[in-house]
Each structure stands twice: as C-alpha cells, then as structure tokens.
Design a protein around this motif. Structure first.
Motif, PDB file in Angstrom:
ATOM      1  N   UNK A 156      40.346   0.354  53.089  1.00 38.76           N
ATOM      2  CA  UNK A 156      41.010   0.827  54.436  1.00 38.76           C
ATOM      3  C   UNK A 156      41.516   1.458  54.975  1.00 38.76           C
ATOM      4  N   UNK A 157      42.666   1.804  54.311  1.00 39.72           N
ATOM      5  CA  UNK A 157      43.324   2.837  55.017  1.00 39.72           C
ATOM      6  C   UNK A 157      43.226   4.349  54.928  1.00 39.72           C
ATOM      7  N   UNK A 158      41.972   4.541  53.894  1.00 39.05           N
ATOM      8  CA  UNK A 158      42.033   5.880  53.734  1.00 39.05           C
ATOM      9  C   UNK A 158      40.410   5.952  55.080  1.00 39.05           C
ATOM     10  N   UNK A 159      39.768   4.592  54.923  1.00 35.97           N
ATOM     11  CA  UNK A 159      38.604   4.653  56.598  1.00 35.97           C
ATOM     12  C   UNK A 159      39.026   4.960  57.267  1.00 35.97           C
ATOM     13  N   UNK A 160      39.931   4.252  57.606  1.00 38.75           N
ATOM     14  CA  UNK A 160      40.193   4.251  59.010  1.00 38.75           C
ATOM     15  C   UNK A 160      41.287   5.184  59.687  1.00 38.75           C
ATOM     16  N   UNK A 161      41.476   6.398  58.384  1.00 40.65           N
ATOM     17  CA  UNK A 161      42.058   7.430  58.573  1.00 40.65           C
ATOM     18  C   UNK A 161      40.857   8.488  58.987  1.00 40.65           C
ATOM     19  N   UNK A 162      39.950   8.616  58.164  1.00 39.91           N
ATOM     20  CA  UNK A 162      38.235   9.511  58.547  1.00 39.91           C
ATOM     21  C   UNK A 162      37.705   9.028  59.204  1.00 39.91           C
ATOM     22  N   UNK A 163      38.157   7.931  60.284  1.00 42.74           N
ATOM     23  CA  UNK A 163      36.683   7.636  61.317  1.00 42.74           C
ATOM     24  C   UNK A 163      37.477   7.683  62.391  1.00 42.74           C
ATOM     25  N   UNK A 164      39.115   8.634  62.455  1.00 41.93           N
ATOM     26  CA  UNK A 164      39.287   8.927  63.238  1.00 41.93           C
ATOM     27  C   UNK A 164      39.749   9.865  63.216  1.00 41.93           C
ATOM     28  N   UNK A 165      39.112  10.915  62.607  1.00 44.37           N
ATOM     29  CA  UNK A 165      38.847  12.264  62.382  1.00 44.37           C
ATOM     30  C   UNK A 165      37.391  12.649  62.258  1.00 44.37           C
ATOM     31  N   UNK A 166      37.535  14.073  62.617  1.00 44.87           N
ATOM     32  CA  UNK A 166      36.340  14.395  62.714  1.00 44.87           C
ATOM     33  C   UNK A 166      36.343  15.309  61.287  1.00 44.87           C
ATOM     34  N   UNK A 167      36.684  15.904  60.560  1.00 45.32           N
ATOM     35  CA  UNK A 167      36.456  16.237  58.928  1.00 45.32           C
ATOM     36  C   UNK A 167      35.389  15.808  58.542  1.00 45.32           C
ATOM     37  N   UNK A 168      34.862  14.578  58.349  1.00 46.69           N
ATOM     38  CA  UNK A 168      33.622  14.359  57.623  1.00 46.69           C
ATOM     39  C   UNK A 168      32.496  13.807  58.587  1.00 46.69           C
ATOM     40  N   UNK A 169      32.934  13.808  60.123  1.00 48.33           N
ATOM     41  CA  UNK A 169      31.774  13.575  61.092  1.00 48.33           C
ATOM     42  C   UNK A 169      30.967  15.107  61.480  1.00 48.33           C
ATOM     43  N   UNK A 170      31.558  16.395  60.701  1.00 47.57           N
ATOM     44  CA  UNK A 170      31.546  17.803  60.989  1.00 47.57           C
ATOM     45  C   UNK A 170      29.771  17.514  59.866  1.00 47.57           C
ATOM     46  N   UNK A 171      30.149  16.821  58.670  1.00 46.99           N
ATOM     47  CA  UNK A 171      29.510  17.680  57.574  1.00 46.99           C
ATOM     48  C   UNK A 171      28.284  16.433  57.794  1.00 46.99           C
TER      49      UNK A 171
ATOM     50  N   UNK B  68      28.904   8.431  52.404  1.00 49.12           N
ATOM     51  CA  UNK B  68      30.430   8.319  52.777  1.00 49.12           C
ATOM     52  C   UNK B  68      31.587   7.497  52.170  1.00 49.12           C
ATOM     53  N   UNK B  69      30.535   6.133  51.690  1.00 44.76           N
ATOM     54  CA  UNK B  69      31.088   4.644  51.922  1.00 44.76           C
ATOM     55  C   UNK B  69      31.587   5.367  49.913  1.00 44.76           C
ATOM     56  N   UNK B  70      31.168   5.926  49.096  1.00 44.94           N
ATOM     57  CA  UNK B  70      31.590   5.902  47.932  1.00 44.94           C
ATOM     58  C   UNK B  70      32.534   6.395  47.838  1.00 44.94           C
ATOM     59  N   UNK B  71      32.336   7.674  48.592  1.00 45.92           N
ATOM     60  CA  UNK B  71      33.694   8.956  48.643  1.00 45.92           C
ATOM     61  C   UNK B  71      34.635   8.121  49.119  1.00 45.92           C
ATOM     62  N   UNK B  72      34.858   6.996  50.002  1.00 42.69           N
ATOM     63  CA  UNK B  72      36.057   6.065  50.830  1.00 42.69           C
ATOM     64  C   UNK B  72      36.581   5.286  49.148  1.00 42.69           C
ATOM     65  N   UNK B  73      35.770   4.774  47.968  1.00 45.18           N
ATOM     66  CA  UNK B  73      35.210   3.657  47.246  1.00 45.18           C
ATOM     67  C   UNK B  73      35.667   4.698  46.271  1.00 45.18           C
ATOM     68  N   UNK B  74      35.507   5.521  45.785  1.00 51.44           N
ATOM     69  CA  UNK B  74      36.303   6.520  44.921  1.00 51.44           C
ATOM     70  C   UNK B  74      37.504   6.708  45.373  1.00 51.44           C
ATOM     71  N   UNK B  75      37.801   7.683  46.015  1.00 55.56           N
ATOM     72  CA  UNK B  75      39.126   8.037  46.649  1.00 55.56           C
ATOM     73  C   UNK B  75      40.218   6.788  46.352  1.00 55.56           C
ATOM     74  N   UNK B  76      39.959   5.680  46.597  1.00 54.63           N
ATOM     75  CA  UNK B  76      40.856   5.015  46.955  1.00 54.63           C
ATOM     76  C   UNK B  76      41.381   4.244  45.394  1.00 54.63           C
ATOM     77  N   UNK B  77      40.017   4.278  44.982  1.00 51.96           N
ATOM     78  CA  UNK B  77      39.971   3.405  43.287  1.00 51.96           C
ATOM     79  C   UNK B  77      40.983   4.674  42.165  1.00 51.96           C
TER      80      UNK B  77
END
Length: 260
Positions: free
Chosen positions: A21-36, A43-52
């Motif tokens: 939840x913390x990581x998803x909120x952070x990435x949604x507020x940044x253009x880092x993943x939006x630019x790709x 994106x969902x699997x990336x957030x879950x994997x990094x969070x795990x």
C-alpha cells in the motif's frame, strides 16, 4: 475475520499488504513508472514482489494488527505515508516541467501541443521534452536505487502499522515546494536570459526600422535563438539536475526526522 490474522504467517502477509500500500501510493504519485509503457499487471506484480522482499525483515512487527478493522486503519496510514513521500518525488520532477513551461512561453512553443505519456495530457513541446529528460536523468543518476533505499529507510523510521505525525511532515513538504520554483527557474535561466537579450535587440531594430513587422520577424528569430541557447545549455544542466535530486533526498530526510 479476526481469526484469519492470527494464523501462522498471517503477520507477514499483513506486512506485505501494508508495504505494498505504501509503495503503490508512492509510485502512483511519481512519473517514474508512468514514463514506461508497462501493463497494469506487470506494475502490480512489481509492487507486490518488491513489497514481499522489503517485508521479509519485518518479522512479527505487524502482529499488532489483530483484526480487519485495524488492518484497514493501518492501510490508510500507509497510504498517507506513501502519498507524502510520492509528493516529494512529484515536486522534484515538477521542476523540469516548470522550466519547460517557462521556455515554451518565451520561445513561442506554447501554441504547439503534443501528447505527454507521463501526465497523459496535451502539453507544449519543450515541456514534454524536459519532463522526459528528467525521467532519463533520474535513472542515469541511479535515482531508482535511491528510491528503493528511501522506501526501506521509511520502513525503519515509520514501521508499518504504527502511527506517524502528518502535521510535522507538512513543514518539509512545503519547504521543498518553495525551493521547486527556484530550481525550476535556474534550469531555464540561461535560455531565458538569451531570449531577453534578443528581445532588447528586436526592440532596438523596431525603433530604427518602424516599417518592419516585428511580429512576423520575431517569432522565427525567438525559436532559433531559444533552441540554439537550449542546445548550448543542455550540456550544463547536470549540475542543476543534481541539485533537484539532492533536494528530493533532503526533503525525504526532513520528513523522516520531522514525522517521528
């Protein structure tokens, strides 16, 4: 429902959910993943994997989350933390957007609109170019590594499921927003100065040649001078870009220290 959170491994699963939840909120507020152009599933699997991975050292720190109501309340706090950290990243990238908007108005590209994949909207040419350049410089400077280290640091300073002070974190965010305008203008200042000198030259020319149409003559001259000055200044933008990224790290550090 409360018995589910007492099962073996349930504390780790709750920790992964809170970190995600913390990581998803952070990435949604940044253009880092939006630019790709990544699919939403990736994106969902990336957030879950990094969070795990980040939740592995947490152990039983989330054992205090005893029922679904407490888990939902903790998720709201994690959402606020992630959005606050993401706002700092967003304001850092906004410095490039501010510089692009200023140059578009001065050069005359404000009337030309292109599709920006970062914001998914129609923006002027130089604004889109500088926004994408900011993302490229972010990855070239290993900003994504610093971003992950900042998330891990936030887990140490603000353990998941624990309360934190949003009021004390508001001061560093406002201070970073104030510095955004200074750094954004510094990014475009040499080009703006060149265009200002060119405007003076056109004013002197119009004074001595009143029959010349300065509106027709001035627009192509401003475009040529602006692009030439921007090409010469592009090689020296790295120092200002480093200051923008440094302000992001300083803002996060102030949030971690002030939000305790």
């Amino acid at each position: 429902m409360g018995e589910l959170l007492t099962l073996p491994g349930a504390a780790w699963v709750a920790g992964v959910l809170l970190v995600a939840t913390r990581l998803a909120a952070l990435l949604l507020m940044t253009p880092v993943l939006h630019a790709m152009p990544l699919p939403p599933t990736v994106r969902l699997l990336l957030v879950i994997g990094v969070s795990a991975v980040l939740a592995l050292p947490l152990g039983t720190q989330t054992a205090a989350v005893a029922d679904v109501a407490a888990l939902f309340d903790a998720m709201l706090r994690e959402l606020a933390i992630g959005a606050t950290l993401g706002l700092g990243v967003l304001m850092a990238f906004a410095g490039f957007t501010l510089a692009g908007r200023l140059l578009d108005v001065q050069v005359g590209f404000g009337i030309a609109q292109v599709f920006d994949p970062v914001t998914r909207s129609q923006v002027p040419v130089l604004t889109s170019a500088l926004s994408l350049a900011g993302v490229v410089l972010f990855f070239l400077a290993n900003g994504h590594h610093a971003l992950l280290r900042g998330v891990a640091w936030s887990l140490q300073r603000f353990p998941v499921g624990q309360p934190w002070s949003l009021q004390q974190a508001a001061g560093p965010v406002l201070q970073q927003a104030a510095g955004l305008f200074t750094l954004g203008f510094a990014l475009a200042a040499p080009v703006v100065l060149s265009l200002l000198l060119m405007e003076f030259a056109l004013g002197v020319l119009a004074r001595n040649l009143p029959q010349a149409n300065m509106l027709v003559l001035g627009i192509p001259v401003k475009v040529v001078v602006g692009l030439l000055a921007l090409s010469l200044w592009a090689g020296s933008m790295g120092e200002v870009s480093s200051r923008i990224h440094g302000q992001l790290l300083a803002g996060w550090s102030a949030i971690f220290e002030g939000g305790r």
